[in-house]
Every structure is written in structure tokens, then in C-alpha cells.
Design a protein around this motif. Structure first.
Motif, PDB file in Angstrom:
ATOM      1  N   SER A 416      20.036  44.146  84.366  1.00 35.77           N
ATOM      2  CA  SER A 416      19.294  44.889  85.402  1.00 35.77           C
ATOM      3  C   SER A 416      19.179  46.362  85.022  1.00 35.77           C
ATOM      4  O   SER A 416      18.112  46.974  85.139  1.00 35.77           O
ATOM      5  N   ASP A 417      20.290  46.941  84.551  1.00 31.16           N
ATOM      6  CA  ASP A 417      20.283  48.356  84.151  1.00 31.16           C
ATOM      7  C   ASP A 417      19.335  48.611  82.984  1.00 31.16           C
ATOM      8  O   ASP A 417      18.754  49.686  82.871  1.00 31.16           O
ATOM      9  N   TYR A 418      19.217  47.609  82.093  1.00 24.98           N
ATOM     10  CA  TYR A 418      18.354  47.763  80.916  1.00 24.98           C
ATOM     11  C   TYR A 418      16.937  47.224  81.165  1.00 24.98           C
ATOM     12  O   TYR A 418      16.139  47.125  80.221  1.00 24.98           O
ATOM     13  N   GLY A 419      16.630  46.896  82.408  1.00 26.80           N
ATOM     14  CA  GLY A 419      15.323  46.330  82.736  1.00 26.80           C
ATOM     15  C   GLY A 419      14.152  47.207  82.333  1.00 26.80           C
ATOM     16  O   GLY A 419      13.063  46.714  82.023  1.00 26.80           O
ATOM     17  N   PHE A 420      14.355  48.516  82.296  1.00 28.01           N
ATOM     18  CA  PHE A 420      13.272  49.450  81.951  1.00 28.01           C
ATOM     19  C   PHE A 420      12.727  49.219  80.541  1.00 28.01           C
ATOM     20  O   PHE A 420      11.596  49.601  80.225  1.00 28.01           O
ATOM     21  N   LEU A 421      13.534  48.574  79.680  1.00 23.60           N
ATOM     22  CA  LEU A 421      13.081  48.326  78.308  1.00 23.60           C
ATOM     23  C   LEU A 421      11.866  47.399  78.251  1.00 23.60           C
ATOM     24  O   LEU A 421      11.119  47.396  77.266  1.00 23.60           O
ATOM     25  N   ALA A 422      11.668  46.602  79.293  1.00 21.93           N
ATOM     26  CA  ALA A 422      10.524  45.681  79.332  1.00 21.93           C
ATOM     27  C   ALA A 422       9.251  46.358  79.832  1.00 21.93           C
ATOM     28  O   ALA A 422       8.166  45.766  79.775  1.00 21.93           O
ATOM     29  N   TYR A 469       9.518  39.864  76.339  1.00 27.79           N
ATOM     30  CA  TYR A 469      10.382  41.012  76.018  1.00 27.79           C
ATOM     31  C   TYR A 469      10.664  41.069  74.519  1.00 27.79           C
ATOM     32  O   TYR A 469      11.117  40.095  73.916  1.00 27.79           O
ATOM     33  N   ASN A 470      10.382  42.213  73.873  1.00 29.18           N
ATOM     34  CA  ASN A 470      10.656  42.348  72.435  1.00 29.18           C
ATOM     35  C   ASN A 470      11.158  43.738  72.061  1.00 29.18           C
ATOM     36  O   ASN A 470      11.053  44.150  70.908  1.00 29.18           O
ATOM     37  N   SER A 471      11.691  44.464  73.040  1.00 27.11           N
ATOM     38  CA  SER A 471      12.298  45.764  72.744  1.00 27.11           C
ATOM     39  C   SER A 471      13.724  45.536  72.250  1.00 27.11           C
ATOM     40  O   SER A 471      14.311  44.467  72.471  1.00 27.11           O
ATOM     41  N   ARG A 472      14.275  46.559  71.589  1.00 22.77           N
ATOM     42  CA  ARG A 472      15.639  46.394  71.072  1.00 22.77           C
ATOM     43  C   ARG A 472      16.291  47.743  70.826  1.00 22.77           C
ATOM     44  O   ARG A 472      15.867  48.483  69.936  1.00 22.77           O
ATOM     45  N   PRO A 473      17.296  48.106  71.633  1.00 27.18           N
ATOM     46  CA  PRO A 473      18.047  49.329  71.319  1.00 27.18           C
ATOM     47  C   PRO A 473      18.880  49.099  70.065  1.00 27.18           C
ATOM     48  O   PRO A 473      19.497  48.040  69.925  1.00 27.18           O
ATOM     49  N   ILE A 474      18.882  50.045  69.144  1.00 25.48           N
ATOM     50  CA  ILE A 474      19.576  49.837  67.864  1.00 25.48           C
ATOM     51  C   ILE A 474      20.443  51.043  67.507  1.00 25.48           C
ATOM     52  O   ILE A 474      20.238  52.148  68.022  1.00 25.48           O
ATOM     53  N   MET A 475      21.382  50.803  66.598  1.00 24.50           N
ATOM     54  CA  MET A 475      22.214  51.876  66.062  1.00 24.50           C
ATOM     55  C   MET A 475      22.251  51.743  64.541  1.00 24.50           C
ATOM     56  O   MET A 475      22.492  50.661  64.009  1.00 24.50           O
ATOM     57  N   ILE A 476      22.008  52.846  63.850  1.00 22.55           N
ATOM     58  CA  ILE A 476      22.053  52.871  62.399  1.00 22.55           C
ATOM     59  C   ILE A 476      23.506  52.714  61.940  1.00 22.55           C
ATOM     60  O   ILE A 476      24.424  53.301  62.512  1.00 22.55           O
ATOM     61  N   THR A 477      23.717  51.924  60.901  1.00 22.87           N
ATOM     62  CA  THR A 477      25.091  51.679  60.414  1.00 22.87           C
ATOM     63  C   THR A 477      25.310  52.169  58.982  1.00 22.87           C
ATOM     64  O   THR A 477      26.373  51.959  58.417  1.00 22.87           O
ATOM     65  N   ARG A 478      24.300  52.816  58.393  1.00 23.07           N
ATOM     66  CA  ARG A 478      24.468  53.378  57.051  1.00 23.07           C
ATOM     67  C   ARG A 478      23.675  54.671  56.936  1.00 23.07           C
ATOM     68  O   ARG A 478      22.543  54.759  57.422  1.00 23.07           O
ATOM     69  N   ASN A 479      24.267  55.684  56.319  1.00 25.75           N
ATOM     70  CA  ASN A 479      23.591  56.975  56.164  1.00 25.75           C
ATOM     71  C   ASN A 479      22.370  56.856  55.246  1.00 25.75           C
ATOM     72  O   ASN A 479      22.394  56.128  54.256  1.00 25.75           O
ATOM     73  N   ASP A 480      21.323  57.595  55.600  1.00 21.18           N
ATOM     74  CA  ASP A 480      20.128  57.671  54.753  1.00 21.18           C
ATOM     75  C   ASP A 480      19.644  59.124  54.762  1.00 21.18           C
ATOM     76  O   ASP A 480      18.687  59.472  55.437  1.00 21.18           O
TER      77      ASP A 480
END
Length: 604
Positions: A416-422, A469-480
Motif C-alpha cells: 500500500s505504501d509503495y502503491g504510488f509506483l504504479a 505494474y513494471n516499476s522497480r526501486p533498485i540499489m546499485i551494488t558495484r561502483n562505476d
């Protein structure tokens, strides 16, 4: 096992391993040392093996050494598992070590793998690190700061900036001003304080003062991780904007302050393939290096940094001494802060007045209560009352909540809290803003209530509610650093807009987009580990503790989690798990204070 000999109660190391009291790597370390041992046999060799395994185990958990108290607590806590081992006490261990060919009680003159010194047992490497750190910190702190001769001019500029703050906020921040003025006179300084106490604000004024008087000075900002360095740049940018509004500093100087970007410590010392390019023979040439998030710096990294300083470089380290310590061995910031009385006056400045929780005083009260839990409060007769106090603070304020939700309830609420992503009408900038308003924090990844499970369940629930729904919050795991300039820990979001799918990130105030193929490695991040959240802040935080106790649960971990929240905090936990968390401290052993005392006595 290399041991042919067995005591009548069995092999101590085997029993410790079978009971999962020590890791395989600690068993391997003990066996390796026993293979080098020339003097000990029979029972003595087994006692030596047990001691070596525990030194290794303590080092793996971050402690530099083990003490008599540790041995007593280990044998007492694991009494049942050790009942058939005839486990040695401290006196027997001490006697065995005195006979060992692998152990030295005079490590200054005799280099051996194990050190028994000052009633502490070390591996030689860590004893050497500790002694080197104590000497370098003492030498640096006794040195005159680069700016001491022009302190009057620099303080005059800072005075004007603090005066402007007083006009704006109604009172002058004496804590911050005193810390800023003290730093100018020292070659080595520490500014510690909890969230919202103004460490970065103070640094911005220090930079303004120094660059006003020494405009060509080279100043480096650094942090242990890429994300921490990025956050440092962002926070300094916000603090500089406030200075800009004061009209005390001219535009060119403000441009110089804004141009100072954070880098990782590894980057500034040129560490590649395990060895730094910068050292005493090839030092970093800078007037001042400022290091943020110093609680995350392990002893090895800190020594490499100090070794790389030129003779004319001053060093300021910033951080919260009560936060989680480094992943690797050592607790440098906390050790220095607890030994401040042995260092020149003013070396350590502590900021105590926090403004982060002005709109949510309950979070500040909770943080103070957790931080104040000591050995007395965790005694069997007191611990229930301590836990109830923490729960009562949650129940006292509308912006705090303590609950015992199941996985399904957590996931439903989070979806519900992440509903805005849609909502495809939201701009990428607005989505990123909303994502920074709320975060779920967990101690571990793999637990049934951990990061991986929650991320999977929340995404599945969002897709069930909205098949498109096809949004996706992500976090980078390697420096670039070279291409996207994204670093490990940067959070963004994958969105489809106008028929195109891209990843969006906010960097230094600017919104940037990338093709998915351009990104370095990344992972989904509806929930993240508490470790990854260090240094960040969110309007609302949901802290989810596991259903069962885990060794990683400590009061420092919990303190770090709850202090990420600015406006609203909910803790999900059973009372038993919360009790175990508050009872367990991540405090680490070291002999740093003793090493400083001896240096101080020799100096006199």
C-alpha cells in the motif's frame, strides 16, 4: 584434525566446532598455529588451540583481542555445550601461552603469531595495528594544525556565519562554533555527534573560514564507501546553500566549496589489488582531509589513510560513535572518543543537541533510551523493565508504533505504501522523492523476514494488484566511477515513461536517467539492510526484526535503524527478540586506551 592426542573428555576444538560455537575459518586458524607450535603437547596443545580459535572468532566479529572477561562469558554462556570438554579457564590459558613457542609476551622485541600482552590475547597483526594507531593518533594530535597561525582570521569568518545563524534561528549554536574553532588549532580532530547534531553544517563553516583565508588550499572530502561519499557531497551542498543565504561569503568562494566532492578512502589512497599507492614515501598532498562516517572505518583502513598523509596535511574525522562499527576489525572512532582525556584538549568535540527529531520528539527520546542501555539495565532482574520502557516510548507518541505483524501484514501494508509506483502520471523526480520518504529496514538479507523475502513478496503483491505494474526501486551494488558515476548504495528506480523504460537516479540534486544496459550491478530495494542505510535519513521507517534471535541483533544495530527516521517510526518485533537485541552489545575489545596511556607516560 591434526591432533592425534585426545583428552579423556575429547578434543576441545572438535567439540567447539560441533556445537557451532566457532566458525570453520577459526578452526583452520587454530590448526595452522598448532602446526607451528614446538613446545606444547597433549592437554596444553588443546588449550592453545581453543584460545587461538577464540582469538580468531573475536577478530571475525570485529574485536582486536580477547580478555579474561570474554573467556569467562564464553564458557558460562555455553556451559552445556562445553560440559564434556573440560574447557580451560583464564589462568590455565595464561599458563599455556607463557610456554608456547608461537606466543610472545614482549611483542616489541619478539615477533610471534600470537601476542599475550597487558592481559589481552591478540594475533600479532592486530596488536601491531593497535600500537601503530595509538602512536600515530598521539603524534598527529600533538602536532600544530596547518591553520593555527591564521586561526584569528579564519575564526573571524566563522564567527560571522554563526552570527547569521543566530539571527535566523534565534540563538547561536555554541556547540558547533566551539567545535569549529577548536579544529582550526589542531592537526588531528574528531567531531562526533548523533543524527541531526550539525556535523556537516559545522564542516561547511570550517571550509568557508579556511578557503576565505587560504583560497588556493586543496581540501579533500572522503568516506569509507562510495554511497557515504556521495551523501557527504549532497549534505555539504545543502549546508553551503544556507551559507549562501547569509550573504557573508562571496560567489567565487561558494563555488569553490561546492566543487569539493566526496571520494572513497580507497580512491584517495589509490588502493588497488590490496596495496595503496599513497604512503609515507608517496603521500597525499592536501592542506586538509575531512572524513565522514568514521564509525565505518576499520583499523587497517584508518592506518593506511594516516600513513598516506603528508607532513603538512591536517585531518578531521566525523561520525556518530554510537552507530554500528566497521564490518572489519576495529572500532576506531569509538576508541578515540572514549580515550579523549588522554589526548590534547579539544582533539575530540562532541555535538549533543540534535534537530533532526524536532518534529518527532519521540524518536529522539527512543534513541536516547536505547543508547543509554548499559550492563546494569540488561541484568536478569532489570531487563524486562528495560524492554518495557522501550515499548512504552513507542506507545507514548502518535509518530511511533510497536507491533508484532506477520509477514502477510507487513507485505500488505508495504504494498500500500509503495502503491504510488504504479501511477504512471508521476514524474521520475516525484517518484524518487516519494521513495526517499519511506524505507523498510531489516537486520539481514536471508531471514524469513529479511530483505530478500520482503522484496520478493512486496513485488509479487504489487503485480497482483496491478498486472501491468513494471516499476522497480533498485540499489546499485558495484561502483562505476568512470561511466555512470553511480556507486554502491545509490538508490534509484526503473520506470516506463512515454513508452521507454529507463533507470532514474538523483545525484547531487540533479535527476539523471540511464538505459538499463548502462547500469552496473543492482538489486531490488523495497527493503534494505540496516547496514546499507547507515548515513541515510527517511521521513518514515519500518524496522522489521526477525522472528527468531540472531547474533547480529545488537542495541547498536537497533539504534542505527531507528535513527534513520525523521518523522515516523514503526518497529515490528516480538518482545523476546527485542529483549535479545537490547541485551546484546556490539561493543568491541581493544587495548587502544592502554596503549595511549603508556605513550603518554613515556612522553612525560
Amino acid at each position: 584434525m591434526i591432533f592425534a592426542y585426545k583428552t579423556e573428555t575429547g578434543n576441545i576444538l572438535d567439540k567447539m566446532s560441533e556445537a557451532k560455537l566457532i566458525s570453520e575459518s577459526s578452526v583452520n586458524a587454530a590448526e595452522f598455529l598448532c602446526g607451528l607450535e614446538k613446545n606444547l603437547k597433549g592437554r596444553d596443545l588443546h588449550v592453545f588451540a581453543a584460545a587461538a580459535a577464540l582469538v580468531s572468532e573475536w577478530a571475525l566479529s570485529g574485536s582486536i583481542c580477547i580478555t579474561k572477561k570474554d573467556i569467562g562469558k564464553f564458557s558460562g554462556t555455553n556451559k552445556e555445550a562445553l560440559s564434556k570438554t573440560n574447557f580451560p579457564d583464564w589462568e590455565e590459558i595464561s599458563e599455556v601461552l607463557s610456554k608456547s613457542s608461537c606466543c610472545s609476551s614482549d611483542p616489541f622485541n619478539e615477533k610471534r603469531p600470537v601476542v599475550f600482552y597487558d592481559d589481552r590475547i591478540y594475533f600479532y597483526k592486530y596488536w601491531f595495528y593497535e600500537e601503530s594507531l595509538a602512536k600515530k593518533v598521539m603524534d598527529l594530535s600533538r602536532g600544530e594544525g596547518n591553520y593555527a597561525k591564521r586561526a584569528g582570521e579564519i575564526k573571524s569568518v566563522m564567527e560571522k556565519l554563526f552570527d547569521e545563524d543566530a539571527k535566523k534561528y534565534g540563538e547561536k549554536n555554541i556547540e558547533q562554533q566551539k567545535a569549529a574553532e577548536t579544529v582550526i588549532n589542531h592537526r588531528f580532530s574528531v567531531i562526533t555527534g548523533g543524527p541531526g547534531t550539525g556535523k556537516t553544517t559545522t564542516v561547511a563553516k570550517i571550509l568557508a573560514g579556511i578557503l576565505s583565508v587560504c583560497p588556493e588550499e586543496r581540501i579533500i572530502l572522503a568516506a569509507p564507501t562510495g554511497k557515504a561519499a556521495s551523501r557527504m557531497t549532497e549534505a555539504l551542498g545543502k549546508a553551503t546553500k544556507e551559507i549562501e543565504e547569509s550573504n557573508v561569503i562571496d560567489a567565487e568562494l561558494l563555488r569553490k566549496i561546492k566543487s569539493v566532492e566526496g571520494q572513497t578512502i580507497h580512491r584517495i589512497i589509490g588502493k588497488k589489488f590490496g596495496k595503496p599507492e599513497k604512503n609515507r614515501e608517496n603521500p597525499i598532498y592536501a592542506g586538509l582531509i575531512i572524513v565522514d562516517e568514521a564509525s565505518m572505518i576499520d583499523i587497517s583502513m584508518f592506518l593506511e589513510l594516516i600513513d598516506a598523509l603528508s607532513e603538512k596535511t591536517s585531518l578531521i574525522i566525523l561520525g556518530d560513535k554510537d552507530q554500528l562499527a566497521s564490518v572489519d576489525a576495529g572500532n576506531v572512532l569509538a576508541d578515540i572518543c572514549s580515550s579523549r582525556e588522554l589526548l590534547p584538549e579539544g582533539t575530540v568535540s562532541e555535538l549533543k543537541t540534535s534537530h533532526r527529531f524536532d518534529g518527532a520528539p519521540g524518536i529522539g527520546e527512543l534513541a536516547k533510551a536505547v543508547n543509554g542501555i548499559n550492563e546494569e539495565k540488561t541484568k536478569p532482574e532489570n531487563i524486562k523493565g528495560t524492554v518495557q520502557e522501550i515499548i512504552d516510548i513507542h506507545n507514548k507518541y502518535p509518530h511511533l508504533k510497536f507491533s508484532t505483524k506477520t509477514l502477510n501484514k507487513i507485505v500488505e501494508a508495504a504494498a500500500s505504501d509503495y502503491g504510488f509506483l504504479a501511477d504512471q502520471t508521476l514524474s521520475p523526480e516525484k517518484v524518487l522523492e516519494e521513495l526517499n520518504n519511506f524505507k523498510i529496514l531489516c537486520p539481514s538479507k536471508e531471514d524469513p523476514l529479511g530483505v530478500v523475502k520482503l522484496n520478493e513478496e512486496i513485488e509479487q503483491t504489487l503485480k497482483k494488484k496491478n498486472p501491468s505494474y513494471n516499476s522497480r526501486p533498485i540499489m546499485i551494488t558495484r561502483n562505476d566511477h568512470d561511466n555512470t558515476r553511480l556507486v554502491n548504495g545509490d538508490c534509484g528506480v526503473i520506470l516506463e515513461r512515454n513508452g521507454r523504460t529507463k533507470a532514474w537516479f538523483k545525484q547531487n540534486g540533479d535527476i539523471r536517467s540511464f538505459n538499463i544496459s548502462e547500469l552496473p550491478a543492482f538489486e531490488t530495494v523495497y527493503a534494505m539492510t540496516i547496514h546499507k542505510s547507515q548515513g541515510s535519513e527517511y521521513d518514515s521507517v519500518l524496522v522489521v526484526l526477525p522472528e527468531k534471535d540472531m547474533q547480529i541483533l545488537t542495541k547498536e544495530l537497533f539504534y542505527t535503524a531507528i535513527t534513520r527516521a525523521k518523522k515516523y517510526l514503526e518497529t515490528v518485533s516480538s518482545t523476546d527478540v527485542l529483549q535479545n537485541t537490547l541485551e546484546r552489545s556490539a561493543a568491541r575489545n581493544s587495548g587502544f586506551e592502554n596503549a595511549l596511556k603508556k605513550l603518554d607516560q613515556n612522553h612525560e
